[in-house]
Design an enzyme around this catalytic site. Structure first.
Site, PDB file in Angstrom:
ATOM      1  N   MET A  20       0.843  -1.204   0.000  1.00 16.87           N
ATOM      2  CA  MET A  20       0.000   0.000   0.000  1.00 16.87           C
ATOM      3  C   MET A  20       0.874   1.248   0.000  1.00 16.87           C
ATOM      4  SD  MET A  20      -2.928  -1.485   2.581  1.00 16.87           S
ATOM      5  CE  MET A  20      -3.969  -0.040   2.535  1.00 16.87           C
ATOM      6  N   CYS A  21       1.136   1.806   1.173  1.00 16.80           N
ATOM      7  CA  CYS A  21       1.813   3.096   1.244  1.00 16.80           C
ATOM      8  C   CYS A  21       3.274   3.040   0.813  1.00 16.80           C
ATOM      9  CB  CYS A  21       1.677   3.675   2.643  1.00 16.80           C
ATOM     10  SG  CYS A  21      -0.052   3.935   3.115  1.00 16.80           S
TER      11      CYS A  21
END
Length: 198
Positions: free
Chosen positions: A124-125
């Site tokens: 994700m990030c």
């Protein structure tokens, strides 16, 4: 730290530490093998400081009621920040650490052309921030043992549980051939950026 033969990279000028917040490192929501992650990210931070590199702690501002909602215990950064001209915190509200933040401006102003990315969550990030860095033309190094995520739960008719280690590896692979994935945090070397560089 585990002994191994290092494969030192060409130095990077910045370390981007993505979302190493207590919501992901303590209690029931902690990522698997948290101790390893925290050891490796602490090592990277210490060596980046020593090498004169820019250290950017990216801190996610979660939605109300989430584990990383601003002001809650889970929102706090795990690693102490030594605020200075070469170390700072950038807050974000999306996966990508560049989206709606001053990260690119900060890197450009410091003369950064190469950076390392570590933290959570891998797919994700961490991946989103690394992908934008690549798109912006930065050289990006990702130490394999310095990012982490959770298992993907089983989904009937789709898959069994996907172990966190596999998810992290796929996150690296998904960035394509331009990212430099190295096995160990210790493989990353640091140098001060040159603000006068083109």
């Amino acid at each position: 730290m585990t002994n191994h033969a290092t494969r030192q990279t060409s130095p990077v000028h910045a370390l981007i530490v993505v979302d190493i917040q207590k919501d992901a490192t303590e209690g029931a929501r902690a990522v698997p093998d948290t101790a390893r992650l925290l050891d490796r990210t602490a090592d990277l931070i210490a060596r980046a400081r020593k090498g004169g590199a820019l250290v950017v702690h990216v801190q996610n501002d979660g939605q109300p009621g989430t584990g990383d909602e601003p002001g809650t215990p889970g929102w706090a950064l795990h690693h102490p920040v030594e605020e200075s001209a070469t170390e700072t915190v950038i807050r974000k509200t999306r996966d990508d650490g560049f989206h709606g933040t001053s990260l690119q401006e900060l890197l450009t102003g410091a003369g950064v052309s190469a950076l390392a990315v570590c933290g959570v969550m891998s797919e994700m990030c961490v991946q989103a921030t690394a992908r934008t860095a690549l798109e912006l033309g930065y050289r990006v190094v990702m130490p394999h043992d310095a990012h982490a995520t959770h298992d993907i739960p089983a989904a009937p008719g789709i898959s069994d549980v996907v172990p966190a280690a596999a998810v992290s590896r796929v996150a690296e692979w998904g960035l394509g051939s331009d990212v430099e994935v190295v096995p160990f945090a210790a493989d990353v070397s640091f140098a001060a950026p040159d603000p006068s560089a083109d």
